[in-house]
Design a protein around this motif. Structure first.
Motif, short mmCIF file in Angstrom:
data_model
loop_
_atom_site.label_atom_id
_atom_site.label_comp_id
_atom_site.label_asym_id
_atom_site.label_seq_id
_atom_site.Cartn_x
_atom_site.Cartn_y
_atom_site.Cartn_z
N PRO A 136 1.51 -12.90 7.28
CA PRO A 136 2.96 -13.02 7.40
C PRO A 136 3.61 -11.65 7.53
CG PRO A 136 2.29 -13.41 5.15
CD PRO A 136 1.04 -13.26 5.96
N ASP A 137 4.84 -11.64 7.99
CA ASP A 137 5.57 -10.40 8.19
C ASP A 137 5.89 -9.77 6.83
OD1 ASP A 137 7.03 -8.40 9.33
OD2 ASP A 137 8.79 -9.63 9.75
N PRO A 138 5.51 -8.50 6.63
CA PRO A 138 5.79 -7.85 5.35
C PRO A 138 7.29 -7.75 5.05
CG PRO A 138 4.22 -6.56 6.61
CD PRO A 138 4.69 -7.66 7.49
N VAL A 139 8.12 -7.73 6.09
CA VAL A 139 9.57 -7.66 5.88
C VAL A 139 10.06 -8.94 5.19
CG1 VAL A 139 11.80 -7.51 7.06
CG2 VAL A 139 9.87 -6.13 7.84
N ILE A 140 9.37 -10.03 5.40
CA ILE A 140 9.74 -11.30 4.75
C ILE A 140 9.07 -11.41 3.38
CG2 ILE A 140 9.52 -13.81 4.89
CD1 ILE A 140 9.79 -13.50 7.93
N MET A 141 7.80 -10.96 3.28
CA MET A 141 7.06 -11.13 2.03
C MET A 141 7.53 -10.20 0.92
SD MET A 141 5.28 -13.68 2.58
CE MET A 141 4.26 -13.76 1.15
N ALA A 142 8.04 -9.03 1.25
CA ALA A 142 8.51 -8.10 0.20
C ALA A 142 9.67 -8.69 -0.59
CB ALA A 142 8.87 -6.76 0.81
N PRO A 143 10.72 -9.24 0.08
CA PRO A 143 11.80 -9.86 -0.70
C PRO A 143 11.34 -11.11 -1.46
CG PRO A 143 12.56 -9.39 1.51
CD PRO A 143 11.10 -9.12 1.48
N VAL A 144 10.38 -11.84 -0.90
CA VAL A 144 9.85 -13.02 -1.60
C VAL A 144 9.17 -12.57 -2.89
CG1 VAL A 144 8.10 -14.84 -1.49
CG2 VAL A 144 9.63 -14.46 0.44
N LEU A 145 8.40 -11.49 -2.81
CA LEU A 145 7.71 -10.96 -3.99
C LEU A 145 8.72 -10.47 -5.03
CD1 LEU A 145 5.14 -10.05 -5.45
CD2 LEU A 145 5.30 -7.91 -4.19
N VAL A 146 9.69 -9.68 -4.61
CA VAL A 146 10.69 -9.15 -5.55
C VAL A 146 11.53 -10.29 -6.13
CG1 VAL A 146 12.74 -7.69 -5.72
CG2 VAL A 146 10.75 -6.89 -4.45
N GLY A 147 11.92 -11.24 -5.31
CA GLY A 147 12.68 -12.38 -5.80
C GLY A 147 11.88 -13.23 -6.77
N GLY A 148 10.60 -13.43 -6.48
CA GLY A 148 9.74 -14.20 -7.38
C GLY A 148 9.55 -13.52 -8.72
N LEU A 149 9.38 -12.20 -8.70
CA LEU A 149 9.25 -11.46 -9.95
C LEU A 149 10.56 -11.48 -10.73
CD1 LEU A 149 7.10 -8.42 -8.82
CD2 LEU A 149 6.39 -10.36 -10.22
N GLY A 150 11.67 -11.41 -10.02
CA GLY A 150 12.97 -11.51 -10.69
C GLY A 150 13.16 -12.87 -11.33
N PHE A 151 12.75 -13.92 -10.63
CA PHE A 151 12.85 -15.28 -11.19
C PHE A 151 11.96 -15.41 -12.42
CE2 PHE A 151 11.19 -19.65 -11.37
CZ PHE A 151 12.38 -20.32 -11.62
N ALA A 152 10.75 -14.86 -12.36
CA ALA A 152 9.84 -14.91 -13.51
C ALA A 152 10.45 -14.19 -14.71
CB ALA A 152 8.49 -14.31 -13.15
N ALA A 153 11.07 -13.04 -14.46
CA ALA A 153 11.71 -12.30 -15.55
C ALA A 153 12.88 -13.09 -16.12
CB ALA A 153 12.18 -10.94 -15.05
#
Length: 71
Positions: free
Chosen positions: A43-60
């Motif tokens: 997948p495009d890293p430009v899409i996966m980076a915000p998904v990763l940061v958003g997912g970690l934010g949700f977990a926090a």
């Protein structure tokens, strides 16, 4: 000749560990992203980076809510 009976061990109360929501959700996020990379074209890293940061934010956020509710 019968074997000696095992000595009785006193029953210990069962200890329960609280769920570490941050670790659980972060692990699921990384496993999910890893499966996504293995399952098909990268997948495009430009899409996966915000998904990763958003997912970690949700977990926090969930971990903070769980800690606040426990008190």
């Amino acid at each position: 000749m019968a074997p000696d009976p095992e000595p009785e061990v006193p029953a210990r109360p069962r200890r329960r560990h609280r769920t570490d929501w941050m670790a659980l959700l972060s692990g699921l996020l990384f496993v999910g992203i890893g499966v996504r990379y293995l399952a098909g074209p990268a997948p495009d890293p430009v899409i996966m980076a915000p998904v990763l940061v958003g997912g970690l934010g949700f977990a926090a956020f969930v971990a903070i809510l769980a800690k606040a509710i426990r008190r």
